[in-house]
Motif scaffolding. Structure first.
Motif, short mmCIF file in Angstrom:
data_model
loop_
_atom_site.label_atom_id
_atom_site.label_comp_id
_atom_site.label_asym_id
_atom_site.label_seq_id
_atom_site.Cartn_x
_atom_site.Cartn_y
_atom_site.Cartn_z
N LYS A 339 0.85 -1.20 0.00
CA LYS A 339 0.00 0.00 0.00
C LYS A 339 0.89 1.26 0.00
CE LYS A 339 -4.02 2.02 0.44
NZ LYS A 339 -5.20 1.78 -0.40
N LEU A 340 1.97 1.21 0.80
CA LEU A 340 2.86 2.37 0.90
C LEU A 340 3.58 2.60 -0.44
CD1 LEU A 340 4.37 1.73 4.43
CD2 LEU A 340 2.99 3.69 3.74
N LYS A 341 3.86 1.49 -1.14
CA LYS A 341 4.52 1.63 -2.44
C LYS A 341 3.60 2.35 -3.41
CE LYS A 341 6.62 -0.81 -6.24
NZ LYS A 341 6.49 -2.01 -7.07
N ARG A 342 2.30 1.95 -3.36
CA ARG A 342 1.35 2.59 -4.26
C ARG A 342 1.26 4.10 -3.97
NH1 ARG A 342 -3.65 -0.71 -3.46
NH2 ARG A 342 -2.17 -2.32 -2.80
N ARG A 343 1.48 4.46 -2.73
CA ARG A 343 1.45 5.89 -2.39
C ARG A 343 2.81 6.54 -2.56
NH1 ARG A 343 -2.73 6.41 2.66
NH2 ARG A 343 -4.43 5.36 1.59
N LYS A 344 3.73 5.77 -3.13
CA LYS A 344 5.08 6.27 -3.43
C LYS A 344 5.82 6.71 -2.17
CE LYS A 344 4.44 7.39 -8.21
NZ LYS A 344 3.05 6.92 -8.37
N LEU A 345 5.55 6.02 -1.05
CA LEU A 345 6.26 6.33 0.18
C LEU A 345 7.44 5.39 0.40
CD1 LEU A 345 3.16 7.11 2.43
CD2 LEU A 345 4.86 8.74 1.65
N VAL A 346 7.33 4.18 -0.19
CA VAL A 346 8.49 3.27 -0.09
C VAL A 346 8.82 2.70 -1.48
CG1 VAL A 346 7.98 2.55 2.27
CG2 VAL A 346 7.12 1.20 0.37
N LYS A 347 10.09 2.28 -1.61
CA LYS A 347 10.51 1.50 -2.77
C LYS A 347 10.48 0.06 -2.32
CE LYS A 347 14.15 3.92 -2.14
NZ LYS A 347 15.48 4.55 -2.07
N LEU A 348 10.11 -0.82 -3.24
CA LEU A 348 9.96 -2.21 -2.84
C LEU A 348 10.35 -3.11 -3.99
CD1 LEU A 348 8.71 -4.10 -0.62
CD2 LEU A 348 6.53 -3.86 -1.77
N TYR A 349 11.50 -3.84 -3.82
CA TYR A 349 11.73 -4.95 -4.75
C TYR A 349 12.68 -5.95 -4.14
CZ TYR A 349 15.39 -1.58 -6.12
OH TYR A 349 16.37 -0.66 -6.10
N ASN A 350 12.54 -7.18 -4.62
CA ASN A 350 13.49 -8.21 -4.22
C ASN A 350 13.52 -8.44 -2.70
OD1 ASN A 350 15.11 -10.09 -5.18
ND2 ASN A 350 16.91 -8.79 -5.53
N GLN A 351 12.33 -8.56 -2.09
CA GLN A 351 12.26 -8.80 -0.64
C GLN A 351 12.95 -7.71 0.18
OE1 GLN A 351 10.70 -11.76 0.90
NE2 GLN A 351 9.79 -11.64 -1.13
N GLN A 352 13.06 -6.55 -0.41
CA GLN A 352 13.69 -5.45 0.32
C GLN A 352 12.82 -4.20 0.19
OE1 GLN A 352 17.72 -5.23 -1.24
NE2 GLN A 352 18.42 -6.17 0.69
N ALA A 353 12.88 -3.35 1.24
CA ALA A 353 12.08 -2.13 1.20
C ALA A 353 12.90 -0.96 1.73
CB ALA A 353 10.82 -2.28 2.04
N GLY A 354 12.67 0.22 1.16
CA GLY A 354 13.36 1.40 1.65
C GLY A 354 12.48 2.63 1.45
N LEU A 355 12.76 3.68 2.21
CA LEU A 355 11.94 4.88 2.14
C LEU A 355 12.29 5.70 0.90
CD1 LEU A 355 12.15 6.01 5.87
CD2 LEU A 355 10.13 5.13 4.72
N THR A 356 11.27 6.30 0.27
CA THR A 356 11.52 7.29 -0.77
C THR A 356 11.71 8.65 -0.08
OG1 THR A 356 9.19 7.84 -0.95
CG2 THR A 356 10.00 6.07 -2.37
N GLU A 357 11.97 9.68 -0.87
CA GLU A 357 12.10 11.03 -0.29
C GLU A 357 10.85 11.39 0.50
OE1 GLU A 357 14.49 13.47 -0.13
OE2 GLU A 357 15.73 11.75 -0.69
N LYS A 358 9.69 11.13 -0.17
CA LYS A 358 8.40 11.43 0.46
C LYS A 358 8.23 10.59 1.73
CE LYS A 358 3.85 11.53 -1.23
NZ LYS A 358 2.96 10.93 -2.23
N GLY A 359 8.68 9.35 1.65
CA GLY A 359 8.55 8.43 2.77
C GLY A 359 9.38 8.87 3.97
N ILE A 360 10.56 9.38 3.69
CA ILE A 360 11.42 9.86 4.78
C ILE A 360 10.72 10.98 5.53
CG2 ILE A 360 13.61 10.98 5.34
CD1 ILE A 360 14.79 9.57 2.86
N GLU A 361 10.12 11.86 4.74
CA GLU A 361 9.41 12.99 5.35
C GLU A 361 8.26 12.50 6.24
OE1 GLU A 361 7.27 16.37 3.14
OE2 GLU A 361 9.36 16.40 2.44
#
Lengths: 431, 300
Positions: A339-361
């Motif tokens: 759900k967070l990926k769809r809102r462009k708050l996290v990046k998600l691939y290969n069993q790994q996740a990280g915050l986007t710029e927006k997500g960090i905020e």
């Protein structure tokens, strides 16, 4: 259209008009009695009306609807006065006063009715129909009388709508403002008696109460605005009225009033379940929505904390790493991340996740609110620092941006929380 | 002799109702009694359809089931649906009553019932339905036996449950702290009211039951502060109304149930006007209406 064929029968047309009028006036008045928490006064008035109808008949020796209406009105109104008098001048509470007036007036009515019946007056036959209503047997004369009085009632309500609204929602304020609250309440009582006196000849004593209460109860689940509530109540009521009339037309001998009440009650049950304002189902959905939101915010916060640990906020992290920081359930974690990926708050691939710029905020905001709240609790509530985490965990999800600003300024933009962790502010915001 | 049986039945109903009515009144639940007395109608009709008899036991079961259903429906609408309690009562019982009327009309050819008889009842017919024992002796009207048995049950309930009823009526908080279940006494009282309502139905009708439940208790409440005295006065007032109502009905040749309800109203009015303390005409007016408003304003 087969469904419309009954309309060709003029008697049916009269019945439909009369039922619509009765439903409209009763449900409009009902909204006010409902809001003033006097839902059952309709029941009491409906019973209190009976002796008036009998006396009017005994004096005038006719079943003319206008004369009976006057009799009904006078005794219903006397009932209301007595209820108020008993509540004001004795230890008894409203419910006892209602029940007492209801049963005693009705008993006197029955007594008078039997006296009339044993007097052998030929015109009396059918008078007892007032107890149970005779919606299907209404004629033009009844409808003319009903129309005039319903129109008067509706005009008064529309003209005084805002004033009635005020005394129903905030009686004390109206008193302070110098409104003639007592007189207005009296007028409302008069209108209630009138609406019941109009309806009772069609639907009978016991069911009249339902015409007042039930539409208002159903409408209340959909709105907080009185205007909309009244309109909805009228819609529910008239729709039930027409359906009930249709059933009693299609199935021989079926009574109209009980069918109307049954349909009305179904509207209420549906409203209780689905109502947008506080319906049962709505509450369940709302709770689920909140749970999902909390999950997403907790994931964001967790990723942000990981970023704080090593200074790399945008770093991709394995699910294991995330779950070591905070014990999310695997399925929930994946659902939230998607759900967070769809809102462009996290990046998600290969069993790994990280915050986007927006997500960090966003993660920073949640963390900030949590820490601000902890600080608030230690400073203002004098709570020890190791007791405040749970509270902050709950509150961080429901703080609005306005409250956030309020917190910041109340605490004078602190830099660290009670556990000496930094509170970072959004550079895009002032302050 | 007929007069005696009718008055006796009235007095028995009056006594059971008066005892239970006192507790309903103290709990501000008198309208629940009214609701139950209307809402049991579908239960009676269904029981009649199933059992094909007007015998009291099936009807009692059917009606009791619907009596409980009413209280549950009210609770659900109020607690789960968050509907204010008076509206929950109003919506529930009118709906059940409507269902009952529909059932009666639907099965009109199979059910020898009509809504009128259920609502007013006909106490004048009490002496006609007598209990003939196996060896043929006349044991008196069935209603008298039924209402007598009911009064014994109610008396036992009030005597045994006196403490529980007292504490849960006056001080639910205290009851909770000393471990007395408010819910238990609530449903116990409701069951007793359902039972009494249903048994009284056939003989005196729904409206007179409501009048007997509320009127004598309200009269007694104005005359005393003491629960024991209140119970005695209520029973006395109920019996006097039963006797007076019968005499009135005979004098004007009208409905006995109606006349008894009228007498209940008269008794209440006398207490309301002339009660030694707080009577409208006897007591010193400690607060007139205007004073009250001033007090209200000061308070705000």
């Amino acid at each position: 259209m087969d469904f419309l064929s009954p309309l060709q029968d003029p008697n049916v047309r009269w019945v439909i008009i009369a039922v619509s009028l009765i439903c409209t006036s009763a449900s409009v008045v009902g909204c006010f009695t409902f809001l003033r928490k006097r839902a059952l006064i309709g029941d009491a008035i409906a019973h209190a009306i009976l002796p008036g109808i009998c006396l009017a008949f005994m004096i005038a020796q006719t079943k003319n609807p206008l004369i009976l209406l006057v009799g009904a009105f006078v005794s219903g109104w006397l009932g209301v006065l007595l209820i108020d008098l008993i509540v004001e001048r004795s230890k008894l509470k409203t419910d006892a006063a209602l029940g007492l007036v209801l049963s005693v007036f009705y008993g006197i009515g029955i007594l008078l009715l039997t006296i009339i019946q044993s007097s052998g007056n030929a015109a009396q036959s059918g008078l007892d129909k007032f107890l149970f209503g005779k919606a299907a047997a209404m004629d033009q004369q009844d409808v003319v009388v009903f129309t005039i009085f319903s129109a008067i009632l509706l005009i008064i309500v529309i003209a005084l709508f805002n004033t009635f609204k005020l005394i129903s929602f905030d009686r004390d304020f109206a008193l302070v403002k110098g409104f003639p609250v007592r007189k207005l309440e009296f007028l409302l009582s008069v209108l209630t008696v009138l609406a019941i006196a109009i309806g009772i000849q069609a639907v009978g004593v016991v069911l009249m109460a339902a015409f007042l209460i039930t539409p208002a109860a159903a409408a209340r689940y959909w709105t907080n605005k009185l205007g909309i509530m009244v309109i909805l109540a009228v819609l529910f009521s008239v729709a039930s009225g027409l359906l009930g009339t249709y059933v009693s037309y299609e199935i021989p001998r079926m009574p109209t009033g009980p069918w109307i009440v049954t349909v009305l009650t179904l509207f209420t049950f549906v409203s209780v379940m689905l109502g947008r304002r506080k319906g049962v189902l709505y509450n369940i959905l709302q709770r689920q929505r909140n749970e999902r939101k909390m999950l997403r915010e907790n994931i964001l916060k967790c990723l942000y904390h990981l970023g704080e640990d090593d200074g790399r906020f945008g770093q991709m992290r394995s699910f294991d790493e995330i779950q070591q920081k905070r014990a999310f359930e695997q399925a929930n974690l994946l659902k939230g991340l998607k759900k967070l990926k769809r809102r462009k708050l996290v990046k998600l691939y290969n069993q790994q996740a990280g915050l986007t710029e927006k997500g960090i905020e966003a993660g920073a905001r949640i963390t900030r609110i949590h820490r601000l709240w902890e600080l608030y609790l230690t400073q203002y509530m004098q709570l020890p620092a190791d007791h405040v985490h749970e509270d902050a965990e709950a509150i961080e999800h429901i703080i609005t941006p306005e409250l956030e600003q309020e917190l910041e300024s109340q605490l004078a933009y602190p830099l660290v929380d009670p556990h000496d962790r930094p509170i970072t502010y959004n550079p895009n915001q002032n302050g | 002799m007929d007069d005696f049986w009718i008055i006796l039945t009235g007095a028995l109903v009056a006594s059971s109702c008066a005892l239970l009515g006192c507790f309903l009144l103290l709990r501000k639940m008198t309208m629940v009694g009214d609701a139950i007395s209307h809402a049991v109608l579908p239960g009676i009709v269904l029981a009649y359809l199933v059992a094909q008899t007007r015998a009291s036991l099936p009807m009692l079961i059917g009606a009791a089931l619907f009596g409980v259903l009413t209280t549950v429906l009210i609770e659900v609408l109020h607690k789960n649906g968050k509907l204010q309690v008076d509206a929950a009562i109003g919506v529930s019982f009118t709906w059940l009553f409507a269902i009952g009327v529909i059932l009666i009309t639907f099965f009109a050819d199979k059910v020898d019932l009509d809504q009128e008889c259920v609502l007013y009842g006909e106490i004048a017919y009490v002496p006609l339905d007598v209990w003939i024992s196996n060896n043929g002796s006349n044991l008196g009207p069935i209603s008298v036996w039924l209402m007598g048995a009911n009064l014994l049950i109610v008396l036992a309930f009030v005597l045994i449950g006196y403490k529980g009823l007292l504490i849960t009526s006056f001080d639910p908080m205290l009851a909770a702290t000393v471990g007395i279940s408010t819910a238990f006494w609530h449903y116990a009282l409701m069951s007793a009211v359902s039972l009494t309502t249903v048994l009284s139905f056939e003989s005196v009708g729904a409206i007179l039951v409501v009048a007997f439940l509320i009127g004598p208790a309200a009269t007694a409440y104005l005359l005393t502060e003491n629960l024991r005295k209140m119970l005695f006065i209520a029973v006395g007032a109920g019996i006097v109304a039963a006797v007076g109502g019968y005499l009135l009905a005979v004098a004007v040749d009208g409905s006995i149930a109606g006349a008894m309800a009228a007498c209940i109203g008269l008794e209440f009015m006398l207490a309301f006007l002339f009660a030694p303390q707080g009577g409208l005409l006897t007591a010193k007016q400690s607060f007139s209406k205007k004073d009250k408003q001033v007090v209200d304003l000061d308070f705000h």
